[in-house]
Design a protein around this motif. Structure first.
Motif: not given
Length: 428
Positions: A51-73
């Protein structure tokens, strides 16, 4: 302005700039978790950072199809299995938002994880081969989320740039010419010389198997890359190219070109390193039968591909899925498929430790082998899910295929394409 097959190269820098602005980059501190008590405790802190990082750049929730890359360390010695930590993260990224500063959000990164049509996951353990922690308390999750429509435009643009003859940046995989063929030692009469010759031959055979598997898996990765870049409109949520004329010769030529590009998907779905899977379960009572059939197909594949048994390179599994008519969560498919793939194919997170040794095992290697006995050693290091659009010929229960590839590739094909397109368009 939306790019298409007919857009002018003069408009590409502006189009790429607009797509860059829509990317969500997130960096979440903390050990990646799985479902359960520990995951429930960790989820609020994870969501607050999102939430903090999305609010900082003014991004809301995505509403359409999404491509997601996740890197877990993961910093824990025995991290959560890759498919379980992914399920936890996808649910947390959906919401509902936690109480407190993020209460204004009903959804976080997206509204429903069924919006994720392209998923790439990589799990890295921060414990090195000597069994020492590289960075204390180094658990981190890095996320890159993009609209599928932007991924499709990058793939289309890359295909046109490639047609212009600029192929310098394309990844071509490994080649046998880079490493000479091993020389097998004769077996001498002297016992000591026989021992040395046998050790050298074991090492050479291991290296030959490793190089052969690397080339095979590279080739399979190239099939996926080609299919995505040649016919990205097959991705679920993508729109097919539009013809400005509406009908006539341009429309006919476009359809012929699309039929030709579809051949890449046909080759991929029936490729030698693609495992056919049963139709997806559409009712709760069918799940056990589905898992049994997955096991049978994987065991048959392993029997018919002895060059991949045992696996001595890190493994990536690509799940190609046409969902049933009522839809299917991509993370739930991985929960059913990956545990069986781990048991049957037996991929190893650090397969170089399986190499033959000369004489006594060194202290560092022994320490690394001891660590292997206490972690999820039999696991893919990378997996990805590609959801394809349904076409009239698809069965009601959907279509599922597993394609094998190299697990030491950090980025997804669509992120790799995004980087190449930026470099070529901006000439940097």
């Amino acid at each position: 302005m939306e790019a298409n097959f007919w857009s002018s190269p003069a408009a590409w820098p502006h189009q790429v700039h607009q797509r860059v602005r829509r990317i969500r980059h997130l960096r979440i501190e903390g050990e990646p978790e799985g479902k359960g008590r520990r995951g429930t405790r960790a989820a609020p802190a994870f969501q607050r950072q999102v939430i903090s990082q999305l609010d900082r750049v003014g991004h809301g929730a995505m509403t359409g199809p999404v491509a997601l890359d996740i890197h877990f360390q993961a910093a824990r010695k025995n991290p959560t299995a890759i498919h379980r930590v992914t399920k936890w993260a996808l649910d947390a990224l959906e919401g509902p938002a936690v109480d407190g500063p993020g209460a204004h959000r009903r959804a976080l990164l997206y509204r429903n994880d069924r919006q994720v049509k392209l998923l790439h996951v990589h799990l890295q353990q921060t414990w090195d081969s000597d069994g020492d922690l590289i960075e204390p308390e180094a658990g981190i999750t890095r996320i890159m989320a993009r609209p599928v429509r932007d991924v499709v435009e990058d793939l289309r643009m890359f295909h046109r740039l490639g047609d212009d003859g600029d192929h310098d940046d394309e990844w071509t995989g490994d080649d046998f010419d880079d490493d000479p063929s091993p020389i097998m030692m004769p077996m001498f009469g002297d016992p000591e010389m026989r021992r040395v010759a046998s050790a050298i031959n074991d090492w050479n055979l291991f290296r030959l198997r490793e190089r052969t598997q690397r080339v095979l898996l590279d080739s399979a990765d190239q099939l996926i890359s080609h299919a995505l870049r040649a016919a990205p409109y097959r991705i679920a949520g993508a729109r097919r190219p539009r013809d400005p004329a509406g009908d006539g010769e341009p429309w006919q030529l476009l359809h012929q070109a699309m039929r030709h590009r579809d051949i890449g998907w046909d080759h991929l779905l029936s490729g030698p390193l693609t495992v056919p899977m049963p139709g997806l379960p559409t009712a709760s009572g069918e799940r056990s039968r589905f898992r049994d059939e997955v096991r049978r197909q994987l065991e048959e594949f392993r029997r018919r591909r002895p060059i991949l048994d045992p696996l001595v390179v890190p493994l990536k599994i690509t799940i190609l899925v046409v969902p049933p008519e009522q839809g299917k969560d991509l993370d739930n498919i991985a929960l059913d498929v990956l545990p069986t793939a781990h048991e049957v194919l037996k991929p190893h997170v650090e397969p170089w430790l399986l190499a033959p040794t000369f004489g006594e095992i060194g202290e560092h290697r022994e320490k690394a082998l001891r660590r292997m006995r206490s972690i999820n050693a039999q696991s893919v290091t990378t997996y990805q899910v590609i959801e394809l659009q349904r076409i009239p010929e698809d069965p009601e229960a959907g279509l599922l295929r597993l394609a094998l590839g190299r697990g030491d590739q950090y980025d997804s094909f669509w992120t790799e394409t995004y980087d190449l397109v930026r470099k070529r368009v901006y000439r940097i």
